[in-house]
Design an enzyme around this catalytic site. Sequence first.
Site, PDB file in Angstrom:
ATOM      1  N   ASN A 171      -4.866  40.939 -33.438  1.00  0.00           N
ATOM      2  CA  ASN A 171      -4.935  41.243 -34.862  1.00  0.00           C
ATOM      3  C   ASN A 171      -6.253  40.632 -35.332  1.00  0.00           C
ATOM      4  O   ASN A 171      -6.330  39.427 -35.587  1.00  0.00           O
ATOM      5  CB  ASN A 171      -3.767  40.641 -35.634  1.00  0.00           C
ATOM      6  CG  ASN A 171      -3.823  41.030 -37.108  1.00  0.00           C
ATOM      7  OD1 ASN A 171      -4.830  41.556 -37.582  1.00  0.00           O
ATOM      8  ND2 ASN A 171      -2.744  40.769 -37.837  1.00  0.00           N
ATOM      9  N   ALA A 201      -9.487  40.323 -41.044  1.00  0.00           N
ATOM     10  CA  ALA A 201     -10.606  40.897 -41.811  1.00  0.00           C
ATOM     11  C   ALA A 201     -11.756  41.350 -40.916  1.00  0.00           C
ATOM     12  O   ALA A 201     -12.509  42.272 -41.263  1.00  0.00           O
ATOM     13  CB  ALA A 201     -11.094  39.878 -42.832  1.00  0.00           C
ATOM     14  N   PRO A 206      -8.950  35.618 -38.595  1.00  0.00           N
ATOM     15  CA  PRO A 206      -9.031  34.701 -39.728  1.00  0.00           C
ATOM     16  C   PRO A 206      -7.891  34.830 -40.731  1.00  0.00           C
ATOM     17  O   PRO A 206      -7.420  35.934 -41.013  1.00  0.00           O
ATOM     18  CB  PRO A 206     -10.360  35.060 -40.390  1.00  0.00           C
ATOM     19  CG  PRO A 206     -10.702  36.410 -39.886  1.00  0.00           C
ATOM     20  CD  PRO A 206     -10.111  36.517 -38.521  1.00  0.00           C
ATOM     21  N   ASN A 207      -7.480  33.683 -41.222  1.00  0.00           N
ATOM     22  CA  ASN A 207      -6.469  33.532 -42.287  1.00  0.00           C
ATOM     23  C   ASN A 207      -5.039  33.807 -41.827  1.00  0.00           C
ATOM     24  O   ASN A 207      -4.099  33.626 -42.604  1.00  0.00           O
ATOM     25  CB  ASN A 207      -6.801  34.406 -43.514  1.00  0.00           C
ATOM     26  CG  ASN A 207      -8.138  34.044 -44.111  1.00  0.00           C
ATOM     27  OD1 ASN A 207      -8.393  32.861 -44.365  1.00  0.00           O
ATOM     28  ND2 ASN A 207      -9.015  35.007 -44.296  1.00  0.00           N
ATOM     29  N   ARG A 211       0.517  33.035 -47.560  1.00  0.00           N
ATOM     30  CA  ARG A 211      -0.585  33.878 -47.990  1.00  0.00           C
ATOM     31  C   ARG A 211      -0.080  35.245 -48.473  1.00  0.00           C
ATOM     32  O   ARG A 211       0.626  35.913 -47.717  1.00  0.00           O
ATOM     33  CB  ARG A 211      -1.458  34.074 -46.741  1.00  0.00           C
ATOM     34  CG  ARG A 211      -2.504  35.109 -46.852  1.00  0.00           C
ATOM     35  CD  ARG A 211      -3.132  35.431 -45.505  1.00  0.00           C
ATOM     36  NE  ARG A 211      -4.224  36.333 -45.738  1.00  0.00           N
ATOM     37  CZ  ARG A 211      -4.683  37.198 -44.856  1.00  0.00           C
ATOM     38  NH1 ARG A 211      -4.148  37.270 -43.643  1.00  0.00           N
ATOM     39  NH2 ARG A 211      -5.677  37.998 -45.160  1.00  0.00           N
ATOM     40  N   HIS A 215      -1.720  45.278 -36.830  1.00  0.00           N
ATOM     41  CA  HIS A 215      -1.819  44.778 -38.199  1.00  0.00           C
ATOM     42  C   HIS A 215      -0.432  44.690 -38.801  1.00  0.00           C
ATOM     43  O   HIS A 215       0.383  45.598 -38.622  1.00  0.00           O
ATOM     44  CB  HIS A 215      -2.682  45.705 -39.061  1.00  0.00           C
ATOM     45  CG  HIS A 215      -4.066  45.828 -38.553  1.00  0.00           C
ATOM     46  ND1 HIS A 215      -5.005  44.854 -38.739  1.00  0.00           N
ATOM     47  CD2 HIS A 215      -4.657  46.787 -37.788  1.00  0.00           C
ATOM     48  CE1 HIS A 215      -6.131  45.209 -38.139  1.00  0.00           C
ATOM     49  NE2 HIS A 215      -5.943  46.371 -37.539  1.00  0.00           N
ATOM     50  N   TYR A 260       2.154  40.359 -46.856  1.00  0.00           N
ATOM     51  CA  TYR A 260       2.356  39.930 -45.463  1.00  0.00           C
ATOM     52  C   TYR A 260       3.736  39.342 -45.188  1.00  0.00           C
ATOM     53  O   TYR A 260       4.054  39.041 -44.045  1.00  0.00           O
ATOM     54  CB  TYR A 260       1.276  38.929 -45.063  1.00  0.00           C
ATOM     55  CG  TYR A 260      -0.124  39.505 -45.171  1.00  0.00           C
ATOM     56  CD1 TYR A 260      -0.504  40.575 -44.364  1.00  0.00           C
ATOM     57  CD2 TYR A 260      -1.047  39.011 -46.081  1.00  0.00           C
ATOM     58  CE1 TYR A 260      -1.772  41.139 -44.478  1.00  0.00           C
ATOM     59  CE2 TYR A 260      -2.321  39.559 -46.196  1.00  0.00           C
ATOM     60  CZ  TYR A 260      -2.676  40.617 -45.394  1.00  0.00           C
ATOM     61  OH  TYR A 260      -3.922  41.169 -45.497  1.00  0.00           O
ATOM     62  N   GLU A 319      -4.505  46.890 -30.693  1.00  0.00           N
ATOM     63  CA  GLU A 319      -4.828  46.315 -32.006  1.00  0.00           C
ATOM     64  C   GLU A 319      -3.592  46.398 -32.898  1.00  0.00           C
ATOM     65  O   GLU A 319      -2.953  47.453 -32.953  1.00  0.00           O
ATOM     66  CB  GLU A 319      -5.971  47.138 -32.623  1.00  0.00           C
ATOM     67  CG  GLU A 319      -6.328  46.741 -34.039  1.00  0.00           C
ATOM     68  CD  GLU A 319      -7.330  47.721 -34.670  1.00  0.00           C
ATOM     69  OE1 GLU A 319      -7.899  48.585 -33.959  1.00  0.00           O
ATOM     70  OE2 GLU A 319      -7.514  47.631 -35.892  1.00  0.00           O
ATOM     71  N   ARG A 321      -3.962  50.699 -48.048  1.00  0.00           N
ATOM     72  CA  ARG A 321      -4.521  49.625 -48.878  1.00  0.00           C
ATOM     73  C   ARG A 321      -5.920  50.019 -49.370  1.00  0.00           C
ATOM     74  O   ARG A 321      -6.252  51.194 -49.418  1.00  0.00           O
ATOM     75  CB  ARG A 321      -4.502  48.303 -48.076  1.00  0.00           C
ATOM     76  CG  ARG A 321      -3.059  47.894 -47.703  1.00  0.00           C
ATOM     77  CD  ARG A 321      -3.019  46.567 -46.985  1.00  0.00           C
ATOM     78  NE  ARG A 321      -3.523  45.490 -47.819  1.00  0.00           N
ATOM     79  CZ  ARG A 321      -3.860  44.288 -47.358  1.00  0.00           C
ATOM     80  NH1 ARG A 321      -3.701  44.007 -46.060  1.00  0.00           N
ATOM     81  NH2 ARG A 321      -4.327  43.355 -48.173  1.00  0.00           N
TER      82      ARG A 321
END
Length: 145
Positions: free
Chosen positions: A75, A78, A10-11, A18, A101, A23, A99, A108
């Site tokens: 990825n 969230a 998502p996103n 964004r 990111h 990012y 995986e 974070r």
Amino acid sequence: MNKILVIHGPNLNLLGQREKDIYGTTTLEEINHKLTELAKENHLMLEIFQSNHEGELVDKIGKAKEDNIKAILINPAAYTHTSIAIRDALAAVTIPTVEVHLSNIYAREDFRHTSLIAPVAQGQISGFGLNSYLLGLKAIVELLK
Ligand code: DQA
């Protein structure tokens, strides 16, 4: 040719606009373009899928065996931190998964420090922006050797 499933959660469709301080300005299209180039160099075929919906991501992963997918680059965004359903789907299909990111999730907020996906992945790459994806695909090239 081995087929690799690239999943963006998502996103990630909003990359480039964004939270640029976190990012960067690279768009999802640019990431997909670089991944496709690297895949070609390594004689791999990519199927790329982005969704903002957990169930759609679960369905896509669940179909990966019948779609003849040899590895998954994901990825989960969230959903990394919340989705038992995506974790279970990956555990069910038992296809090698990496995986990735863009940001370093461990540098974070506390809620990003836990990945429900990492235990069912071969490994995780976090914090290198676009390069997290490219390193992830390189890891898959090695895994498939
Ligand atoms: C992300 C990190 C997640 O915590 C966040 O929810 C994202 C993107 C990353 O690529 O850095 O949407 O997966």
